[in-house]
Design an enzyme around this catalytic site. Structure first.
Site, PDB file in Angstrom:
ATOM      1  N   ASP A  86       0.810  -1.219   0.000  1.00  0.00           N
ATOM      2  CA  ASP A  86       0.000   0.000   0.000  1.00  0.00           C
ATOM      3  C   ASP A  86       0.843   1.268   0.000  1.00  0.00           C
ATOM      4  O   ASP A  86       2.018   1.279   0.349  1.00  0.00           O
ATOM      5  CB  ASP A  86      -0.961   0.001   1.193  1.00  0.00           C
ATOM      6  CG  ASP A  86      -0.239  -0.149   2.529  1.00  0.00           C
ATOM      7  OD1 ASP A  86       0.765  -0.885   2.594  1.00  0.00           O
ATOM      8  OD2 ASP A  86      -0.683   0.478   3.509  1.00  0.00           O
ATOM      9  N   GLU A 144      -0.572  -1.971   5.191  1.00  0.00           N
ATOM     10  CA  GLU A 144       0.356  -1.908   6.325  1.00  0.00           C
ATOM     11  C   GLU A 144       0.293  -0.555   7.018  1.00  0.00           C
ATOM     12  O   GLU A 144       0.526  -0.455   8.222  1.00  0.00           O
ATOM     13  CB  GLU A 144       1.789  -2.186   5.841  1.00  0.00           C
ATOM     14  CG  GLU A 144       2.822  -2.283   6.963  1.00  0.00           C
ATOM     15  CD  GLU A 144       3.361  -0.942   7.440  1.00  0.00           C
ATOM     16  OE1 GLU A 144       3.704  -0.835   8.632  1.00  0.00           O
ATOM     17  OE2 GLU A 144       3.417   0.011   6.628  1.00  0.00           O
TER      18      GLU A 144
END
Length: 400
Positions: A86, A144
């Site tokens: 991400d 994350e």
């Protein structure tokens, strides 16, 4: 063990993947394009691929063929390698030709590089299955960055569907010399929790404070006292952080009003479970004490988000051994100071033994280009070393 030179033929492809991902950043649990890209590359390498775990997570499974008749020393074992995918809600300022094409989104922490390196390691391992025995699960994790992707993967059965005896991850680190690998002993990253204290009194005219109870005074003295926890209650050899990140009270057009409510929110960080307990307990204790002192009420809440990331000794030693084989003893550090940022890889280390390492990317191209800065950019010169290191972990853990 594979070296950066062995992975060099894949460096152009890894660079192209990394820059494509960088140009198309996606936030946590929104990594649909990224996940599709990863799944397609895994399948192109003949790797069994599962999609949809934790929404946008992807797991590739690769079985070694180096066991021979006896199955090899690693033949009955399985491990997992994890990369995060991400991006962050930030506006990029690098000016790179492959800069983010998505307004307000950028890869400011190098997860594009992590994904590219694990893909590179996957391609190399798929072409060299004879060099290891056993099974490796290639875990491409969503979310994350503070959205709980690691916890969700574990909760949705990551290690039930893809059993692993150990789990490993790495993260880029600007400032550590290019191509160096550092494997901390014990704590790597801190817990990352949030807290909130809402002080409520009786609002009144600013000229007549005696007619009310002053929540702002209680809140101000709470903030001043808060930092005594780390300064005077935490062991000086320990590590802890308590910070106030948000304050809200009153209205800017009503400076002559003592507001009835003051809301404060902040973060708390610790490297051990005991210190985490101390921070949670004492922030609340000080909030309640200040409220009582000033005759106001307080509502306190502490939210545990990420536990400390703590390396397991055996896996950290194995990771360091793999680093020596990959980049040489001079560039393989067997310890590194803990950092007070947080990482949801901790959720995986809470249920499986494993370790986490830093990959040096050298001095940043821009003087401000460190993690979570709009000038950050992953150094593509580190891709071959990172991918070779990941592949070496597999060969070390699952020897043919």
């Amino acid at each position: 063990m594979p070296t950066p030179e062995d992975l060099a033929p894949l460096a152009p492809a890894m660079t192209a993947w990394r820059r494509d991902l960088h140009a198309h950043p996606e936030l946590g649990f929104e990594e649909h394009r990224t996940a599709a890209f990863v799944a397609a590359e895994l399948r192109a390498a003949g790797i069994e691929t599962a999609e949809g775990l934790a929404g946008t997570g992807v797991v590739g499974t690769l079985r070694g063929q180096g066991g021979g008749a006896e199955g090899g020393r690693g033949g009955n074992r399985a491990i997992a390698l994890r990369a995060d995918m991400d991006a962050l809600a930030m506006t990029e300022a690098t000016g790179a030709p492959y800069a983010s094409t998505v307004p307000g989104r950028m890869h400011a922490c190098g997860h594009d590089g992590h994904t590219a390196m694990l893909l590179g390691a996957a391609k190399w391992l798929a072409a060299n299955r004879h060099r290891f025995a056993g099974t490796v699960h290639l875990v491409f994790q969503p979310a994350e960055e503070s959205r709980g992707g690691g916890q969700r993967m574990v909760a949705e059965g990551l290690f039930t569907r893809f059993p692993a005896d150990a789990v490993y991850a790495l993260h880029n680190l600007p400032g550590l010399p290019l191509g160096h690998v550092a494997v901390p002993k014990g704590p790597v990253l801190a817990s990352s929790d949030t807290w909130e204290a809402v002080f409520r009194g009786r609002g009144t005219h600013g000229a007549k404070p005696h007619l009310g109870t002053d929540a702002t005074l209680a809140a101000a003295q709470f903030v001043a006292a808060l930092h005594s926890i780390v300064a005077r209650e935490l062991d000086p050899m320990g590590v802890g952080v308590v910070s106030v990140g948000h304050m809200a009270a009153g209205h800017p057009e009503a400076p002559n009003v003592i507001p009835a409510e003051v809301r404060l929110r902040g973060t708390a960080r610790a490297l051990t479970a005991a210190n985490r307990e101390l921070l949670e307990r004492r922030i609340g204790g000080i909030a309640r004490g200040m409220a009582a002192t000033h005759g106001v009420a307080v509502a306190y809440a502490y939210t545990r988000r990420l536990g400390p990331t703590v390396n397991h000794p055996a896996q950290a030693a194995l990771m360091h051994h793999a680093a020596i084989a990959t980049v040489g003893a001079a560039a393989a550090l067997d310890d590194y100071p803990a950092i007070t940022a947080g990482e949801d890889f901790s959720a995986m280390l809470e249920v499986r033994p494993g370790a986490y390492a830093w990959l040096g990317t050298g001095a940043p191209a821009h003087p401000e280009g460190y993690h979570h800065n709009p000038h950050f950019d992953f150094n593509d010169d580190a891709l071959a070393a990172g991918a070779a290191f990941l592949a070496s972990i597999v060969e070390t853990e699952l020897p043919a």
